[in-house]
Design an enzyme around this catalytic site. Structure first.
Site, PDB file in Angstrom:
ATOM      1  N   TYR A   1      -2.077  -1.483  10.883  1.00 15.40           N
ATOM      2  CA  TYR A   1      -2.064  -1.673   9.428  1.00 15.40           C
ATOM      3  C   TYR A   1      -0.748  -1.178   8.828  1.00 15.40           C
ATOM      4  O   TYR A   1      -0.122  -1.865   8.024  1.00 15.40           O
ATOM      5  CB  TYR A   1      -3.243  -0.920   8.821  1.00 15.40           C
TER       6      TYR A   1
ATOM      7  N   SER B   1       0.859  -1.182   0.000  1.00 12.74           N
ATOM      8  CA  SER B   1       0.000   0.000   0.000  1.00 12.74           C
ATOM      9  C   SER B   1       0.895   1.231   0.000  1.00 12.74           C
ATOM     10  O   SER B   1       2.057   1.154   0.435  1.00 12.74           O
ATOM     11  CB  SER B   1      -0.901   0.009   1.244  1.00 12.74           C
TER      12      SER B   1
END
Length: 367
Positions: A210, A197
């Site tokens: 995360y 990401s």
């Protein structure tokens, strides 16, 4: 020297300084323009040369193993690779679920839905046995590590169990998958593509679980890329920006999970933490996530294109940063984060998140 001569000398000296300054400015400006023109020209030339000299590998009788295919990027890339002619092994957490059924109905008979829970060594072993049994003559060409989930919460609020849950799926799940299937890709001198990401490039408040896993995947991919060079195995990272609209990462099922996790966070919080933060602060996480669904790319195609290039191109990139639309502030921040002084990057993130303010109510007076 009289006053008039002194003024003349001063004027001449000033004239020399101004002339020298204008000359240096002109030279500097022209140099900068020339530098920018050269860099731009070189970049365009390299792009043209790469396009002209890059081909695609033969996909016939080659297998691809993909994790996290129930929804989102994994689901769509499984369909794309099936269309290209690969023998696709699509790992699904729910092999009888709606996502798996849609995948089967929309794909050819060359696509195999494989039951897969990346948290379980037993599940990976069963998936490995299935892939080995149905492996085509060309072997396993690529692994696409895609499975993942998001967990919200400040460091002081998140439980160790939630940190462990996020790490177990996002990071350890990728490691387990690689350790079980990598030897097959090594034999075929194939590819590994790891979906991380843009959030693996910077830090974000109330989202440490995360971000830690995505930073870890970036480092894992860098290490693996260097280790696999001697085996002629390519390793690439695909870093999606904001694609909330295009994936199922923010659907009602996910929001239900968020609510359950927030209740878990609140139940486990100490009395001091409850007084300090308040339940409204915790509930604001969910409101923020719901608000984020209004932005981002409308289709997963850019990410799927990047994954295709990483697996099929004869000259793949090592990194693919993929913006979620024409203006993606998350991807823009990721590109420049390492070049910004910390005080400036912190200021930008504070303005984007409001992490230095209390949402929806006044900060309580603390004893």
């Amino acid at each position: 020297m009289n006053v008039l001569e002194h003024i003349n000398v001063q004027f001449v000296e000033c004239l020399y300084v101004v002339t020298l300054g204008l000359t240096l400015y002109s030279v500097f400006t022209q140099t900068v323009y020339l530098y920018v023109a050269c860099i731009t020209g070189l970049y365009i030339c390299l792009k043209v040369v790469r396009k002209k000299t890059t081909g695609g590998v033969a996909v016939k009788n080659k297998g691809v193993f993909i994790t996290g295919c129930d929804t989102g990027f994994g689901h769509d890339v499984a369909r794309r690779f099936d269309d290209l002619g690969f023998i696709v092994f699509a790992g699904c957490l729910k092999p009888e679920g709606e996502g798996a059924r849609k995948l089967k109905s929309a794909s050819s008979k060359s696509l195999h839905v494989v039951a897969l829970d990346v948290r379980s060594d037993e599940s990976l072993e069963l998936a490995h046995e299935y892939v080995k049994k149905h492996l085509p003559s060309g072997g396993l060409w690529a692994i696409v590590n895609n499975a993942g989930l998001n967990i919200m919460g400040d460091v002081e609020l998140l439980t160790i169990d939630l940190y462990r849950k996020c790490m177990d799926i996002n990071f350890s799940g990728a490691v387990r998958t690689l350790r079980r299937f990598l030897y097959l890709v090594r034999e075929s001198k194939g590819r590994v593509a790891i979906v991380t990401s843009v959030k693996g490039r910077y830090s974000w408040p109330a989202n440490s679980a995360y971000h830690v896993t995505k930073h870890g995947l970036e480092t894992l991919a860098d290490c693996l890329r260097l280790e696999m060079r001697k085996f002629e195995v390519g390793v690439a990272v695909v870093e999606p920006g904001n694609f909330s609209n295009a994936t199922a990462c923010q659907n009602e099922e996910v929001f239900k999970r968020y609510e359950e996790e927030l209740n878990e966070i609140w139940a486990a919080a100490s009395p001091d933490v409850k007084v300090t933060y308040g339940r409204k602060y915790v509930d604001a996480y969910l409101a923020q996530q719901r608000a984020s669904t209004s932005g981002g790319g409308l289709t997963t195609r850019p990410v799927v294109d990047a994954l295709e290039d990483a697996v099929v191109s004869t000259r793949p990139h090592t990194r693919y940063m993929v913006d979620g639309g024409w203006f993606d502030p998350y991807a823009i921040l990721a590109r420049f984060y390492d070049y910004l002084p910390t005080c400036l990057s912190d200021l930008i993130i504070r303005k984007m998140t409001g992490c230095d303010r209390w949402p929806d109510y006044k900060k309580p007076k603390l004893e």
